[in-house]
Design a protein around this motif. Structure first.
Motif, short mmCIF file in Angstrom:
data_model
loop_
_atom_site.label_atom_id
_atom_site.label_comp_id
_atom_site.label_asym_id
_atom_site.label_seq_id
_atom_site.Cartn_x
_atom_site.Cartn_y
_atom_site.Cartn_z
N ALA A 99 -15.48 35.79 -4.50
CA ALA A 99 -16.09 34.47 -4.46
C ALA A 99 -15.35 33.60 -3.46
O ALA A 99 -14.13 33.68 -3.32
CB ALA A 99 -16.05 33.83 -5.85
N SER A 100 -16.09 32.78 -2.74
CA SER A 100 -15.47 31.91 -1.76
C SER A 100 -14.77 30.75 -2.46
O SER A 100 -15.18 30.31 -3.52
CB SER A 100 -16.53 31.36 -0.80
OG SER A 100 -17.48 30.57 -1.50
N ARG A 101 -13.68 30.31 -1.86
CA ARG A 101 -12.93 29.17 -2.39
C ARG A 101 -13.37 27.91 -1.68
O ARG A 101 -13.41 27.87 -0.45
CB ARG A 101 -11.43 29.38 -2.17
CG ARG A 101 -10.88 30.58 -2.92
CD ARG A 101 -10.48 30.21 -4.33
NE ARG A 101 -10.19 31.40 -5.11
CZ ARG A 101 -9.70 31.36 -6.34
NH1 ARG A 101 -9.48 30.20 -6.91
NH2 ARG A 101 -9.46 32.47 -7.00
N ASP A 102 -13.75 26.91 -2.45
CA ASP A 102 -14.15 25.65 -1.85
C ASP A 102 -12.95 25.04 -1.14
O ASP A 102 -11.91 24.82 -1.77
CB ASP A 102 -14.67 24.70 -2.94
CG ASP A 102 -15.39 23.49 -2.37
OD1 ASP A 102 -14.86 22.91 -1.41
OD2 ASP A 102 -16.46 23.15 -2.87
N ARG A 142 -27.58 27.92 -10.65
CA ARG A 142 -26.37 28.66 -10.99
C ARG A 142 -25.81 28.20 -12.33
O ARG A 142 -26.20 27.17 -12.88
CB ARG A 142 -25.31 28.49 -9.89
CG ARG A 142 -25.66 29.12 -8.57
CD ARG A 142 -24.53 29.00 -7.56
NE ARG A 142 -24.25 27.61 -7.21
CZ ARG A 142 -23.23 27.22 -6.44
NH1 ARG A 142 -22.42 28.14 -5.93
NH2 ARG A 142 -23.05 25.95 -6.17
N THR A 185 -15.83 27.78 -11.80
CA THR A 185 -16.40 28.95 -11.14
C THR A 185 -17.91 28.90 -11.25
O THR A 185 -18.45 28.66 -12.34
CB THR A 185 -15.87 30.25 -11.76
OG1 THR A 185 -14.45 30.29 -11.65
CG2 THR A 185 -16.46 31.47 -11.05
N THR A 203 -19.91 33.13 -7.09
CA THR A 203 -20.24 32.75 -5.72
C THR A 203 -19.23 31.80 -5.12
O THR A 203 -18.88 31.92 -3.94
CB THR A 203 -21.64 32.11 -5.67
OG1 THR A 203 -21.64 30.93 -6.51
CG2 THR A 203 -22.71 33.06 -6.17
N THR A 204 -18.74 30.86 -5.90
CA THR A 204 -17.79 29.86 -5.41
C THR A 204 -16.82 29.50 -6.52
O THR A 204 -17.19 29.48 -7.69
CB THR A 204 -18.51 28.59 -4.92
OG1 THR A 204 -19.55 28.94 -4.02
CG2 THR A 204 -17.54 27.63 -4.24
N LEU A 219 -14.09 26.39 -7.43
CA LEU A 219 -13.54 25.08 -7.13
C LEU A 219 -12.23 24.95 -7.89
O LEU A 219 -12.21 24.95 -9.11
CB LEU A 219 -14.51 23.99 -7.57
CG LEU A 219 -14.13 22.53 -7.32
CD1 LEU A 219 -14.11 22.24 -5.84
CD2 LEU A 219 -15.11 21.61 -8.03
#
Length: 498
Positions: free
Chosen positions: A126-129, A433, A444, A454-455, A457
């Protein structure tokens, strides 16, 4: 050892080194393989050049004649071309090694090692904000272990039901937009699950007295539309809901509906003798009432505006039970009865009241979380959206550490997402989501259809706010607000992640 043996020894050492790597399962790949090949090639070319030069040098010097008319010409060494080739290969090896070292340095600077990069079979992380930050905090309010009763997401604001009243915080700044303070010696004791047509319901009560004063609040400005003092034992288990322009309350002797605008009575349904309301909620179309009558229980669907009975269904209950309404449309209720061999499950129904599926509160994924008095008493309200029931699961520990989804059609597991941290609160995102708050204050975001992250925070470690034992996560415009509903160690009453 002779000088002639030195190049051979070096070449042999390189071969043995690489051979040992292969035997140990560490065959070089990528840039490492290229550099290794060039080094071996350079050593081999050097060995060949030295041997050829030393073996042929004496004979060549005696046999080479001077060119006619060129008495100053120098003799040609047969090993010279091999030495030139070896030098070129060494230059290539050194250049390749330098490029490799620089690339490896870049990888280390990014925190990524070449041998740690995902393979073709690895799942994408998952991408990190890149912008997580704590935008604001609200100082703790009240006494230790004071317990809030709920929250409403209002788009650009969030309303928190605290023991001392209802407070709406601006989502961007955290300032109080409006508040409805609790009267002296009274505490907020109930709150509708949702807001409908801009109006929500709250209720007050005195210490060890019934929760008996109901108010309708306009959430745009906090105006109290009306208040009603209930008689008898007040609200039954804090059961009140709002559907469309109708406020529905389960009181000690009846279920009553009032206009959210004026408070005027619309209809009432007397509670049958020997029965008690376990749970209630409503939307614009139907009001669901769960009743216990003796050792049995049933669920009724009433027309929200008129009170007409749409359908009634007996529940598989034969002992005293707790219940909560998870969703009105589609119909999902949670039931937990006293009989250890009885019903402990989420029960799913179609629009005509026919049972469609059952999801046990305890199963292969562990113990599932419900809200209200159901199950282990956790205040996590499961989500129902896009054909799925989403909740937390506790397996092999004392706390939930997974998010799991079940199909509303057949009750089968759709997906599960495991977390390194305790899962604390769920939220339905506007984009479809599912978000969950973890005990490390991270949020998350999961794909609603697959459960894949997906992301993430995650606030900075040195600015990470404390989370209490029962928080709520509420999406607001441009971020999320975390509400600590029970203060244990002076945690903030609320904070925002943006």
């Amino acid at each position: 050892m002779t000088r002639d043996g030195l190049p051979g020894a070096a070449f042999g050492a390189a071969v043995v080194f690489l051979g040992a790597g292969v035997a140990g399962g560490a065959w070089p790949t990528g840039r490492a393989a290229l550099v290794s090949a060039l080094v071996c090639g350079a050593l081999g070319a050097t060995l060949l050049a030295v041997r050829r030069g030393r073996a042929a040098a004496p004979e060549v010097r005696d046999a080479v004649p001077e060119a006619p008319g060129k008495t100053d010409a120098k003799p040609v060494r047969p090993g010279r071309s091999s030495l030139v080739a070896a030098a070129l290969v060494w230059v290539l090896a050194l250049l390749a090694g330098g490029v490799w070292a620089l690339a490896a340095g870049d990888d280390d600077a990014d925190g990524t090692r070449a041998d740690a990069r995902p393979t073709a079979e690895a799942k994408p992380a998952a991408s990190r904000d890149p912008r997580p930050a704590v935008a604001w905090t609200v100082p703790p309010a009240g006494q230790k272990y004071d317990e809030g009763v709920g929250a409403w997401g209002l788009g650009s604001a969030v309303a928190q039901g605290r023991i001392d009243g209802l407070f709406a915080y601006d989502g961007a700044r955290g300032s109080v937009r409006w508040s409805v303070a609790a009267p002296a010696r009274e505490a907020l004791c109930a709150m509708s699950q949702d807001v409908e047509e801009g109006v929500g319901l709250i209720a007050y009560g005195r210490h060890e007295k019934p929760c008996a004063t109901v108010l309708a609040v306009r959430v745009s400005d906090g105006k109290v539309m009306w208040r009603r003092k209930l008689g008898g034992k007040g609200l039954a288990r804090g059961a009140l809901g709002v559907g469309g322009a109708t406020a529905v309350t389960a009181e000690d002797d009846a279920v009553r509906a009032r206009s959210t605008e004026s408070g005027d009575r619309r209809w009432q349904r007397a509670t049958p003798k020997g029965c008690a309301t376990l749970a209630l909620d409503a939307d614009a179309t139907r009001a669901l009432v769960v009743e216990q009558c003796g050792r049995g229980a049933r669920i009724l669907a009433l027309d929200t505006r008129t009170g007409a009975q749409r359908w009634k269904r007996d529940l598989p209950v034969e002992s005293a039970a707790h219940a909560s309404v998870v969703s009105v449309s589609p119909v999902v209720v949670a039931v937990d009865e006293a009989d250890a061999r009885g019903t402990h499950a989420f029960l799913l129904f179609d629009d005509r009241g026919a049972p469609t599926a059952t999801v046990p509160l305890s199963g292969p994924e562990g113990v599932l979380s419900a809200h209200g008095d159901v199950g282990d008493g956790r205040a996590v309200r499961p989500l129902v959206r896009d054909g799925l029931l989403v909740t937390f699961a506790e397996k092999g520990s004392m706390v939930p550490t997974a998010v799991v989804a079940y199909s509303l059609k057949d009750g089968r597991k759709a997906w599960v997402h495991s977390s390194e941290w305790q899962t604390m609160a769920l939220a339905a995102e506007p984009d479809g989501r599912v978000a969950f708050l973890a005990s490390d204050a991270s949020v998350t975001f999961l794909d609603g259809a697959t459960g894949k992250a997906t992301t993430v925070l995650e606030p900075d470690a040195d600015k990470r706010p404390e989370i209490s034992i029962r928080p709520e996560l509420v999406p607001v415009t441009g971020g999320h607000v975390v509400l600590n509903q029970i203060l244990v160690q002076a945690e903030p009453a609320a904070f925002a992640l943006r």
